[in-house]
Design an enzyme around this catalytic site. Structure first.
Site, PDB file in Angstrom:
ATOM      1  N   GLU A 132       0.941  -1.286  -0.076  1.00  0.00           N
ATOM      2  CA  GLU A 132      -0.026  -0.043   0.064  1.00  0.00           C
ATOM      3  C   GLU A 132       0.766   1.233  -0.015  1.00  0.00           C
ATOM      4  OE1 GLU A 132      -4.305  -0.999   1.626  1.00  0.00           O
ATOM      5  OE2 GLU A 132      -2.836  -0.421   3.399  1.00  0.00           O
ATOM      6  N   GLU A 160      -6.563  -7.541  -1.110  1.00  0.00           N
ATOM      7  CA  GLU A 160      -6.947  -7.775   0.239  1.00  0.00           C
ATOM      8  C   GLU A 160      -8.602  -7.499  -0.081  1.00  0.00           C
ATOM      9  OE1 GLU A 160      -5.056  -5.018   3.255  1.00  0.00           O
ATOM     10  OE2 GLU A 160      -3.224  -5.843   2.778  1.00  0.00           O
TER      11      GLU A 160
END
Length: 588
Positions: free
Chosen positions: A159, A235
């Site tokens: 991320e 995710e």
């Protein structure tokens, strides 16, 4: 050539089409004695892959020491078990992992240096990463798919688009993996926000997205960023984590299953985050700090398909039914719940006061202002700071800069108050009974921030301490790592009542080890160990009310329970029960 390759809209594994249907299972949050069981249950739900992060801070706790690859950190062993179960693996070695993990997985010895820019091309940071990968990659090479192992893909960073835009740093990580022999498919993951995808991606590296709902919109954003190649949600958030003092989060199983069906119907690959959350054993939990500091609880149940203790929950059946519409599912029944220990009372018959015990350890002397925990070389745990108060009377103590993260203050051994980082507290009025009274400040590191710019924020006492504006100097500082309870000088408890921080010890008998849950009614806050295995933190603030005791931590015959109670108790009993209590569930 990597075993896993991409086409215009999918994956090929050794030339055969593959839809990745994966679930997150962090080996470092599961007792090694349960790894095989959890992997089997992943396969039985219909998964063909599992995903795991790799926590740098545990594998390399000392910058000059060897890599730790044993016990709960035996990553090669975990990969071998996944391979034996017929599962592929997506490996996410960071170096930053977030994961609601202490410091986001970055070692405190690195991020505590204010001159280093973490997650950047700062050569001091990348140099430390390179030395870590020099140790980490070689023992993993036999487990990569190119060598016949289960690891089919490796993630670069994590991320990153939410944090920075240093493309040179990402390219350095890509090259560092390739130069050390990693041939497998590389990928990045970011929230499906255009700016994040752009900042966190690399040319020639597969971009994946993180989201838990709004499936069509998020897949469209991912496709707009990456016009060709597989669509993958790295995710797929099907639950959430909890903070002390907050609600216990959950998500309706039917709602999550419907979104999983939308993902798979769109032809996307998926990694369910989490398939099995596990536990933040010991002192490994992270924290958030947006408007205020908020530490994460010990349980990482995440309302996942497989509960913290490894039993199928409502999402397990619901997800299995969805997966069966899109891919083969083993023709075997849903696993039954594991046996549980018969409820057992534990009498804590022996006690050792913490402050006298800590004060007997060799101190670090600070003639001026008190040092931080980082300066004391303390990665986690507590620190006891001791000095004297020169004047009697009512005094106002000021802890400039606050505390990191929670400080209990004592004057001549008597509790005088508590200061907490989450409330930005710096002032405490105290009554000093005599000149030269002993001031003790017991500070707990409640977990390093794991997301955003506050990673590496200092712990302990964070600045000068004054009494009515007069500086307090001459500190004796006692580091208390609490990776284990040590060897307290226990003596028989003469009363159930204990009004000071203390270790409490008791034994109990087990005929056949089985999973259990430690309930502590009447206790306030502290840490628990069973047979030396660190269960984690407890706190009556909730929402979590029990600590998971994995069956492999128990043994037939006599077992030992040790509690470090930080405040005091009016009971000398604990209960091993057969039911988890993580608090009333609040659905998101």
């Amino acid at each position: 050539m990597p075993a896993l390759t991409t086409t215009s809209d999918g994956f090929l594994l050794r030339g055969e089409p593959l839809r990745i249907i994966s679930g997150a299972l962090h080996y470092f949050r599961v007792h090694p004695g349960h790894w095989a069981d959890r992997l089997r249950k992943a396969r039985l739900m219909g998964l063909n892959t599992v995903e795991t992060y790799v926590p740098w801070n545990l594998h390399q706790p000392d910058p000059d020491g060897p890599l730790v690859l044993d016990g709960i950190l035996d990553l090669p062993g975990f990969l071998g078990l996944a391979h034996a179960e017929g599962l592929n693996v997506v490996l996410r070695p960071g170096p930053y992992i977030c994961a609601e993990w202490d410091g986001g997985g970055l070692p405190s010895w690195l991020v505590s240096d204010p001159g280093i820019r973490p997650r950047s091309s700062d050569p001091r940071f990348t140099g430390a990463v390179d030395r870590y990968l020099d140790l980490l990659v070689p023992p993993l090479l036999p487990h990569l798919a190119a060598a016949g192992g289960p690891v089919i893909a490796v993630q670069v960073e994590n991320e990153y688009g939410a944090y920075g835009d240093d493309t040179a740093y990402l390219k350095h990580l890509e090259r560092a993996l390739r130069d050390r022999g990693v041939e497998e498919l590389l990928l990045t993951c970011d929230q499906a926000i255009p700016e994040h995808l752009a900042a966190g991606g690399l040319p020639g590296v597969l971009a994946t997205g993180n989201f838990g709902s709004r499936i069509d919109r998020n897949l469209a954003e991912l496709r707009a960023h990456q016009p060709q190649g597989p669509l993958m949600c790295m995710e797929f958030w099907i639950g959430w984590f909890d903070h002390w003092g907050g609600p216990h989060h959950g998500r309706d199983a039917a709602d999550a299953a419907a979104d999983l069906d939308r993902l798979l119907s769109a032809g996307a690959s998926v990694n369910i985050y989490m398939f099995h959350g596990g536990t933040n054993f010991g002192l490994t939990n992270g924290a958030n700090h947006h408007h205020a500091y908020a530490p994460t609880v010990t349980s990482y149940d995440y309302d996942a398909p497989l509960t913290e203790h490894g039993d199928p929950g409502p999402k397990y059946r619901a997800f299995r039914e969805v997966i069966a519409r899109h891919a083969p599912v083993p023709d075997e029944p849903v696993p039954a719940p594991s046996p549980k220990l018969t409820p057992t009372d534990v009498e804590l018959t022996h006690r050792a006061a913490l402050l006298p015990s800590a004060a007997r350890t060799a101190p670090v002397r600070a003639e001026g202002d008190p040092p931080t925990m980082h300066a004391l070389g303390l990665r986690a745990g507590h620190a006891l700071y001791r000095t004297t108060l020169p004047e009697p009377g009512d005094r106002l103590l000021r802890f400039t800069g606050g505390v990191g993260d929670r400080a209990q203050v004592f004057v001549d051994g008597a509790p005088a108050g508590v200061l907490e980082r989450e409330r930005s507290e710096e002032l405490l009025p105290v009554r000093v009974p005599r000149a030269g009274a002993v001031l003790d400040v017991l500070v707990e590191n409640q977990g390093g921030v794991n997301y955003g710019p506050r990673i590496g924020a200092p712990k302990g006492l964070l600045g000068p301490v004054t009494a009515d504006s007069a500086p307090l100097h001459g500190w004796d500082c006692h580091p208390l790592p609490l990776t284990d309870p040590g060897e307290p000088e226990f003596s028989p408890a003469v009363s159930d009542v204990c009004a000071e921080p203390a270790f409490h010890r008791g034994t109990f008998e087990v005929e056949t080890p089985a999973d259990a849950f430690l309930a502590l009614p009447g206790w306030v806050k502290g840490h628990a160990w069973v047979n030396g295995f660190a269960l984690g933190r407890y706190w009556n603030r909730g929402p979590q009310r029990t600590l998971y005791v994995p069956a492999p931590a128990l043994r037939p015959g006599t077992n030992e329970l040790i509690l470090l109670e930080l405040h005091g108790t009016t009971t000398a009993r604990a209960l091993l029960t057969d039911t988890a209590d993580l608090g009333p569930e609040k659905h998101s």
